[in-house]
Design an enzyme around this catalytic site. Structure first.
Site: not given
Length: 397
Positions: A98, A140, A188, A204, A386-387
């Site tokens: 970060y 996270e 996923y 992913q 997706f993406g």
């Protein structure tokens, strides 16, 4: 959350930042990858960088977060943050990333906006950035604690199934023979492969098998490039090179498009193309749990021959006592299926339905609009992209 002084400054400068955000993200990524080329080789998706999709998604997330803070300075957009945090966790994003992003992003802002970036403006947008970054790091951290690791693990391919001409399913077990952590249907994993040029690229893929069977199963469509988008580096590598006995590095499962455990509510699972993968896992989970409420299973594809996992789609739906299946094909429709694009006009959608969507953005936007017309609350419509999340980027534009 956002201080009153900063909120006023961000509100006043948001139009200017928003108008320049595309140029800002271009400069940001150029600076970032010049200073840290290893990030482009081993963390960021080179295909999304080449097509511009990742730049568009980053711009959208920044604009959406800042806009939310201006309108609701005492609230966080937790749904958006959770989605981004799950993606980050699957990639192994760490707190030390970060400050690096901050350095190059704010240098890009200064380059593009020049003298307009006064100390007051810089301080206000700095506050926005760290509010978003700290919130993501906290989510996270929790996700890593729940999974027990931040690392990927080697998995051996034990089965490869050619689903269609362009879709293949891989089934894997841990190469170390250790235990397999369970996952929630709809999640996923990230898959890392070493490409011929030595880059270790990550992609992913939704888990397309039933939870709880001790394996990881994911299904990959070969990506054919078009216009400015290149061919899929990783999807083509997996199709061409990965066979039974090979080892792939997989993350733990992540993703927030998951069913409410034990909720006996009406459901609609709508997919198109390779978006079928999380829906098949959800159906398998519902069948295993004996879900008794109505389930509308909706899928659109180019043709029956291109409908990946169709046998599983029908098998699991057939195990649900109140399931209704609606398949739409652009060509070669068979008896019991329909010709054309997905149309919910004749699909029963009971009151209280929760909907889950996965597929191309035009498909999901069209289905969402039809569901709202049928009385489904927007809060009960959930989706997976997706993406990079370009839906979010377009909503923020």
């Amino acid at each position: 959350m956002l201080s009153e002084q900063s909120a006023a400054t961000v509100r006043a400068t948001l139009p200017a930042v928003g108008a320049a955000i595309g140029e800002i993200t271009d400069r940001f990524y150029a600076r970032l990858f010049a200073a840290h080329p290893e990030l482009l080789r081993n963390l960021f998706n080179r295909g999304n960088q080449a097509s511009g999709a990742q730049k568009q998604a980053l711009a959208g997330s920044i604009a959406a977060f800042a806009g939310h803070l201006v309108k609701h300075p005492d609230e966080r957009p937790d749904v958006m943050l959770s989605r981004i945090a799950h993606k980050h966790a699957s990639l192994g994003v760490a707190p030390e990333h970060y400050p690096v992003v901050h350095e190059h992003l704010f240098a890009a802002i200064a380059e593009v906006l020049g003298e307009a970036v006064t100390p007051e403006v810089a301080a206000a947008w700095d506050e926005v950035y760290w509010l978003m970054a700290n919130a993501l790091m906290a989510i996270e951290k929790r996700l890593y604690e729940e999974s027990g690791t931040t690392a990927r693990r080697p998995w051996e391919v034990v089965e490869r199934v050619e689903e269609t001409a362009d879709v293949v399913t891989f089934r894997l077990r841990p190469a170390d023979g250790g235990p397999v952590r369970d996952f929630r249907a709809g999640q996923y994993v990230s898959v890392q492969v070493e490409l011929p040029d030595g880059a270790r690229q990550i992609r992913q893929y939704s888990l397309s098998g039933a939870p709880g069977d001790g394996v990881r199963q994911f299904t990959v469509k070969r990506v054919q490039g078009a216009d400015s988008a290149p061919d899929g580096e990783v999807s083509n590598h997996l199709h061409a090179r990965v066979r039974v006995g090979d080892v792939l590095d997989l993350s733990e499962p992540y993703g927030d498009l998951v069913l409410d455990a034990g909720a006996e509510t009406p459901l609609l699972l709508a997919s198109a193309g390779i978006g079928v993968t999380p829906m098949v896992a959800m159906l398998a989970d519902l069948a295993a749990r004996g879900h008794g409420a109505p389930v509308a299973v909706v899928h659109g594809d180019r043709s029956p021959a291109e409908h990946a996992l169709r046998a599983d789609h029908e098998l699991y739906a057939g195990k649900l006592p109140e399931a209704a299946v609606h398949f739409f094909y652009e060509r070669d429709a068979e008896p019991g299926t329909r010709t054309g694009l997905v149309d919910l006009a004749d699909v029963a959608v009971p009151a209280g339905t929760r909907a889950y969507l996965c597929g191309p953005l035009p498909f999901m936007r069209a289905v969402r609009a039809q569901l709202i017309d049928k009385g489904v609350a927007p809060a009960d419509i959930h989706y997976e992209v997706f993406g990079p999340d370009l839906w979010l980027a377009q909503q923020a534009a």
